[in-house]
Design a protein around this motif. Structure first.
Motif, mmCIF file in Angstrom:
data_model
loop_
_atom_site.group_PDB
_atom_site.id
_atom_site.type_symbol
_atom_site.label_atom_id
_atom_site.label_comp_id
_atom_site.label_asym_id
_atom_site.label_seq_id
_atom_site.Cartn_x
_atom_site.Cartn_y
_atom_site.Cartn_z
ATOM 1 N N PRO A 1 0.827 -1.214 0.000
ATOM 2 C CA PRO A 1 0.000 0.000 0.000
ATOM 3 C C PRO A 1 0.859 1.261 0.000
ATOM 4 O O PRO A 1 2.007 1.245 0.458
ATOM 5 C CB PRO A 1 -0.776 -0.114 1.311
ATOM 6 C CG PRO A 1 0.142 -0.889 2.210
ATOM 7 C CD PRO A 1 0.845 -1.869 1.315
ATOM 8 N N THR A 2 0.278 2.332 -0.501
ATOM 9 C CA THR A 2 0.931 3.640 -0.435
ATOM 10 C C THR A 2 0.155 4.514 0.543
ATOM 11 O O THR A 2 -1.039 4.769 0.354
ATOM 12 C CB THR A 2 0.970 4.303 -1.823
ATOM 13 O OG1 THR A 2 1.682 3.439 -2.721
ATOM 14 C CG2 THR A 2 1.679 5.644 -1.759
ATOM 15 N N LEU A 3 0.841 4.898 1.598
ATOM 16 C CA LEU A 3 0.197 5.654 2.668
ATOM 17 C C LEU A 3 0.624 7.115 2.602
ATOM 18 O O LEU A 3 1.749 7.430 2.194
ATOM 19 C CB LEU A 3 0.555 5.041 4.021
ATOM 20 C CG LEU A 3 0.212 3.551 4.154
ATOM 21 C CD1 LEU A 3 0.703 2.998 5.476
ATOM 22 C CD2 LEU A 3 -1.296 3.332 4.020
ATOM 23 N N GLU A 4 -0.281 7.980 3.023
ATOM 24 C CA GLU A 4 -0.027 9.411 2.903
ATOM 25 C C GLU A 4 -0.458 10.142 4.171
ATOM 26 O O GLU A 4 -1.531 9.870 4.723
ATOM 27 C CB GLU A 4 -0.808 9.964 1.702
ATOM 28 C CG GLU A 4 -0.582 11.436 1.445
ATOM 29 C CD GLU A 4 -1.307 11.916 0.198
ATOM 30 O OE1 GLU A 4 -2.392 11.390 -0.100
ATOM 31 O OE2 GLU A 4 -0.790 12.823 -0.482
ATOM 32 N N SER B 1 0.569 14.051 6.601
ATOM 33 C CA SER B 1 1.416 15.230 6.799
ATOM 34 C C SER B 1 2.607 14.863 7.675
ATOM 35 O O SER B 1 2.520 13.948 8.516
ATOM 36 C CB SER B 1 0.614 16.338 7.477
ATOM 37 O OG SER B 1 -0.300 16.902 6.561
ATOM 38 N N LEU C 1 -7.366 -0.426 2.323
ATOM 39 C CA LEU C 1 -6.274 0.280 2.992
ATOM 40 C C LEU C 1 -4.995 -0.548 2.952
ATOM 41 O O LEU C 1 -3.905 -0.014 2.734
ATOM 42 C CB LEU C 1 -6.683 0.568 4.435
ATOM 43 C CG LEU C 1 -5.914 1.626 5.214
ATOM 44 C CD1 LEU C 1 -5.906 2.952 4.489
ATOM 45 C CD2 LEU C 1 -6.525 1.792 6.610
ATOM 46 N N GLU D 1 -4.119 -1.021 -1.149
ATOM 47 C CA GLU D 1 -3.916 0.189 -1.952
ATOM 48 C C GLU D 1 -3.362 1.344 -1.128
ATOM 49 O O GLU D 1 -2.636 2.188 -1.656
ATOM 50 C CB GLU D 1 -5.248 0.624 -2.593
ATOM 51 C CG GLU D 1 -5.926 -0.460 -3.433
ATOM 52 C CD GLU D 1 -5.269 -0.647 -4.784
ATOM 53 O OE1 GLU D 1 -4.531 0.249 -5.199
ATOM 54 O OE2 GLU D 1 -5.494 -1.707 -5.406
ATOM 55 N N GLY D 2 -3.774 1.437 0.134
ATOM 56 C CA GLY D 2 -3.356 2.555 0.962
ATOM 57 C C GLY D 2 -4.302 3.736 0.835
ATOM 58 O O GLY D 2 -5.296 3.682 0.100
ATOM 59 N N ASN D 3 -3.978 4.812 1.554
ATOM 60 C CA ASN D 3 -4.869 5.982 1.562
ATOM 61 C C ASN D 3 -4.346 7.129 0.704
ATOM 62 O O ASN D 3 -4.950 8.195 0.650
ATOM 63 C CB ASN D 3 -5.087 6.471 3.000
ATOM 64 C CG ASN D 3 -3.815 7.053 3.599
ATOM 65 O OD1 ASN D 3 -2.722 6.787 3.104
ATOM 66 N ND2 ASN D 3 -3.960 7.816 4.669
ATOM 67 N N ALA D 4 -3.224 6.903 0.018
ATOM 68 C CA ALA D 4 -2.621 7.985 -0.772
ATOM 69 C C ALA D 4 -3.527 8.393 -1.932
ATOM 70 O O ALA D 4 -4.081 7.531 -2.629
ATOM 71 C CB ALA D 4 -1.263 7.546 -1.297
ATOM 72 N N GLY D 5 -3.662 9.676 -2.135
ATOM 73 C CA GLY D 5 -4.462 10.182 -3.243
ATOM 74 C C GLY D 5 -5.945 9.975 -3.059
ATOM 75 O O GLY D 5 -6.709 10.036 -4.034
ATOM 76 N N ASN E 1 -8.325 11.251 5.211
ATOM 77 C CA ASN E 1 -7.435 12.378 4.972
ATOM 78 C C ASN E 1 -8.251 13.520 4.385
ATOM 79 O O ASN E 1 -8.999 13.314 3.417
ATOM 80 C CB ASN E 1 -6.324 11.997 3.975
ATOM 81 C CG ASN E 1 -5.105 11.438 4.669
ATOM 82 O OD1 ASN E 1 -5.017 11.434 5.899
ATOM 83 N ND2 ASN E 1 -4.153 10.956 3.892
ATOM 84 N N ARG F 1 -0.533 20.371 4.951
ATOM 85 C CA ARG F 1 -1.143 19.970 3.682
ATOM 86 C C ARG F 1 -2.326 19.035 3.876
ATOM 87 O O ARG F 1 -3.316 19.103 3.161
ATOM 88 C CB ARG F 1 -0.080 19.284 2.802
ATOM 89 C CG ARG F 1 0.958 20.269 2.245
ATOM 90 C CD ARG F 1 2.123 19.551 1.582
ATOM 91 N NE ARG F 1 1.706 18.592 0.579
ATOM 92 C CZ ARG F 1 1.335 18.915 -0.658
ATOM 93 N NH1 ARG F 1 1.363 20.162 -1.039
ATOM 94 N NH2 ARG F 1 0.969 17.978 -1.515
ATOM 95 N N LEU F 2 -2.188 18.117 4.843
ATOM 96 C CA LEU F 2 -3.238 17.121 5.052
ATOM 97 C C LEU F 2 -3.587 17.021 6.531
ATOM 98 O O LEU F 2 -2.721 17.194 7.388
ATOM 99 C CB LEU F 2 -2.774 15.728 4.586
ATOM 100 C CG LEU F 2 -2.458 15.537 3.114
ATOM 101 C CD1 LEU F 2 -1.770 14.194 2.910
ATOM 102 C CD2 LEU F 2 -3.740 15.601 2.288
ATOM 103 N N THR G 1 -5.143 14.136 8.992
ATOM 104 C CA THR G 1 -5.561 12.731 9.067
ATOM 105 C C THR G 1 -6.409 12.540 10.317
ATOM 106 O O THR G 1 -5.959 12.826 11.428
ATOM 107 C CB THR G 1 -4.326 11.809 9.124
ATOM 108 O OG1 THR G 1 -3.528 12.034 7.953
ATOM 109 C CG2 THR G 1 -4.747 10.341 9.174
#
Lengths: 181, 476
Positions: free
Chosen positions: A36-39, A41, B141, B144-148, B207, B214-215, B217
């Motif tokens: 997974p790609t986590l994002e 701040s 999650l 894929e994750g939470n990015a974008g 997010n 910027r974000l 969570t």
């Protein structure tokens, strides 16, 4: 009669035991990749213009901050690649330079990120820094234990911007791909 | 070893990994004593019966309504990552389930009392029952994750699972009230071996655009997982200790509970009857070896935030550790050992049956009443009808509708075919065979038989089999 019973029993057993199945390959599980790609701040720093004006030296702000997020085993053992996005906004009346130093636990410098910006009005500076693959080494992040923030004022110490709440604002976020399997 | 025993052993070994709450073929199959287990109010005509210990009743099912083994593991040259992403992560919904049930009778018997209208039955069985609803957003999650995915909420309520393994000791009474009505009740004592449940979770992870950074969570969590019995099982160093721990908890050494089954058969006329049963109206109190894990609270973070003019007096503090401590304070993860009550998955069965053809044991059709003079129920060569099944599940009742045809070949053999529609399959054809060779009673039941063409592509497979000794006693 006994023969009939046996025949029926065999038929039932045949249905149960000799059913068909397409060929399965359970070794495919080994090829399963969960990445997974986590994002989120990372950090936000705001230095007001009134504070900058109080310091006569060019370097008006230097501070070390403990930052163990990249050192956590869950992250450092699994990270594959990532991008840190910086967003620098200058609404002061001064040209400035911001330097972020990545330090390990022995204060050894691992990497530096430098931003320079003219005085306001100026556009927001956005920089994406990649790590892993074609970007910078992930070892920089894995070993980062501390961030040092240096800020320099290349303008005067008296002028003020007409923009309300004038300040230098550094925002940052990161996207990292982790290998869970 | 007799060939028949070999067959039993082989069936048990081959099919044991297939893990049926719904026993539509066995239901109201009154030639088989185990049908009393799923309706204590059936019409019985045994004088007594005794199940062969460990062989009298073995049943199980395993399935998922949304995906099959073949969908993921077929040797088709496709990348498993594509198959998992398309068929599992993107293909399933929170209502799709993975479930399994295994029931093994330890012993089972029954006898007719001095009052010939009353039949008593008793026994014990071990039942393991597990269900997991597909945790869609957790999977998204993880894969894929939470990015974008700005403003997309990951629903933490998608986690719904329940499972248990219990030993059940039961005693039932079946009474023919009159020519039309037979009722039955069964008392149950549950001895819990293990239990876990996490069914009332709420919350989300999202997010959003940050106010400063910027974000932002946000984690809003109200999650709880309750478990019992795993400590002693986990602490077992070897197979012997594990067996000992399981046996101890199965023999009232663990969690205890009580329950009841109720059932009836009512004859609308000589050939038409309706039946119904409610099973496992009961609960268990889990008091020993209990671990309850909870995560509850709300937090919104934007990373480390340093507003220098506000933090001027304390810029040397550890902002990172303070952030971690703040989140842990706002959303504490706690472990407690407080006992809890769980309710058994209650099941409901109902049927409508019409018999036709020649009465068994008579050469002509007759209107001579529903009972013969020897108190054995008059049976007909054919029976046809419909059945309804429902079981209480964490996401609400799960139902199945079955049409069936029953064919009796004298007293020695009976076949029952079923067609069932449920969330697992709309092509579920089942077949049950009951053979009475003197006092020896053998039954074998298979379900979802069409799937046996490619069992790996089946969403669901189940089996039941057993061996009993039955006596109808002497004719009066």
């Amino acid at each position: 009669m006994k023969g009939l019973q046996n025949i029926l029993l065999i038929l039932i057993c045949t249905i149960f035991c000799f059913s068909c199945s397409e060929k399965q390959d359970f070794n495919q599980y080994e090829d399963l990749s969960i990445t997974p790609t986590l994002e989120a701040s990372i950090f936000f720093v705001k230095v007001q213009e009134s504070l900058i004006n109080r310091v006569v030296d060019v370097s008006f702000f230097t501070q070390d901050f403990n930052f163990d997020a990249f050192e956590e085993a869950f992250f450092s053992d699994r990270v594959l690649e990532g991008v840190i996005t910086y967003e620098l906004e200058n609404t002061t009346d001064k040209p400035i330079e911001i330097e972020i130093e990545f330090l390990d636990e022995n204060d050894i410098l691992l990497d530096t990120e430098v931003f320079t910006m003219p005085a306001a009005p100026t556009a927001v500076l956005i920089r994406e820094r990649a790590y892993g693959n074609t970007g910078k080494s992930l070892e920089i992040l894995r070993n980062t234990s501390k961030l040092r923030l240096n800020a320099s004022n290349f303008g005067d110490n008296t002028s003020t911007s007409g923009i309300p709440d004038a300040a230098i604002v550094l925002r940052s976020s990161a996207q990292f791909t982790l290998r869970l399997k | 070893m007799s060939s028949r025993y070999r067959i039993f052993l082989y069936l048990a070994l081959v099919t044991s990994p297939l893990l049926a709450q719904n026993k539509q073929v066995l239901y109201d199959f009154t030639e088989i004593p185990q049908s009393l287990i799923i309706n204590p109010g059936i019409e019985t005509d045994f004088q007594w019966y005794a199940g062969i210990p460990l062989l009298s009743g073995l049943s199980g099912y395993g399935g998922s309504n949304g995906i099959s083994v073949n969908d993921i593991f077929a040797d088709d040259g496709l990348d498993i990552n594509d198959k998992v992403r398309d068929r599992l992560v993107a293909g399933l919904t929170p209502r799709d389930e993975f479930s399994q049930n295994l029931q093994i009778e330890l012993f089972n018997g029954g006898y007719r009392g001095f009052n010939p209208d009353i039949f008593y039955s008793f026994g014990a069985y071990v039942e393991m029952d597990n269900i997991l609803y597909w945790p869609t957003d957790y999977a998204l999650l993880a894969f894929e994750g939470n990015a974008g995915r700005l403003n997309q909420r990951f629903d933490l309520g998608d986690l719904k699972t329940r499972g248990s393994m219990v030993a059940v000791y039961h005693f039932g009474v079946n009474k023919k009230m009159n020519k039309k009505l037979t009722i039955g009740a069964r008392a149950k004592l549950y001895s819990g071996i293990f239990d876990f449940n996490s069914t009332n979770n709420k919350g989300y992870l999202v997010n959003t655009q940050g106010q400063n950074n910027r974000l932002a969570t946000t984690l809003s969590a109200d999650l709880k997982l309750r478990s019992s019995g795993f400590g002693s099982l986990n602490n077992s160093d070897d197979q012997a200790q594990l067996t000992s721990a399981v046996l101890k908890r199965a023999l009232f050494g663990g969690d205890l509970g009580v329950g009841a089954d109720l059932g009836f058969t009512y004859k609308l006329n000589e050939r038409t009857s309706i039946t119904g049963s409610v099973l496992d109206l009961g609960f268990m109190y889990h008091s020993g070896d209990v671990y309850t894990y909870s995560l509850k609270g709300n937090a919104t973070i934007e990373g480390i935030e340093i507003n220098v003019i506000q933090e001027l007096a304390d810029l040397n503090r550890d902002f990172w550790q303070d952030l971690v401590d703040e989140v842990e304070e706002l959303i504490p993860f706690e472990t407690t050992n407080k006992g809890y009550v769980s309710f058994r998955p209650t099941k409901l069965n109902a049927s409508f049956r019409h018999d036709f053809g020649k009465p068994i044991g008579s050469e002509k059709a007759c209107d001579c009443g529903t009972l013969t003079t020897d108190s054995r129920r008059l049976k007909y060569a054919n029976g046809v009808g419909v059945q309804l099944f429902a079981v209480n599940r964490p996401r609400g009742p799960q139902t199945a509708l079955t049409g069936f045809y029953l064919r009796r070949f004298g007293r020695f053999m009976a076949l029952k075919g079923t067609y069932t529609v449920d969330k697992f399959s709309s092509t579920n054809v089942g077949l049950g065979l009951n053979i009475q060779a003197g006092p020896i009673n053998l039954y074998v039941i298979g379900d979802n038989l069409l799937s046996y063409q490619n069992i790996a592509a089946s969403n669901y497979a189940s089996f039941q089999l057993g061996l009993n000794i039955i006596s109808w006693g002497k004719k009066k």
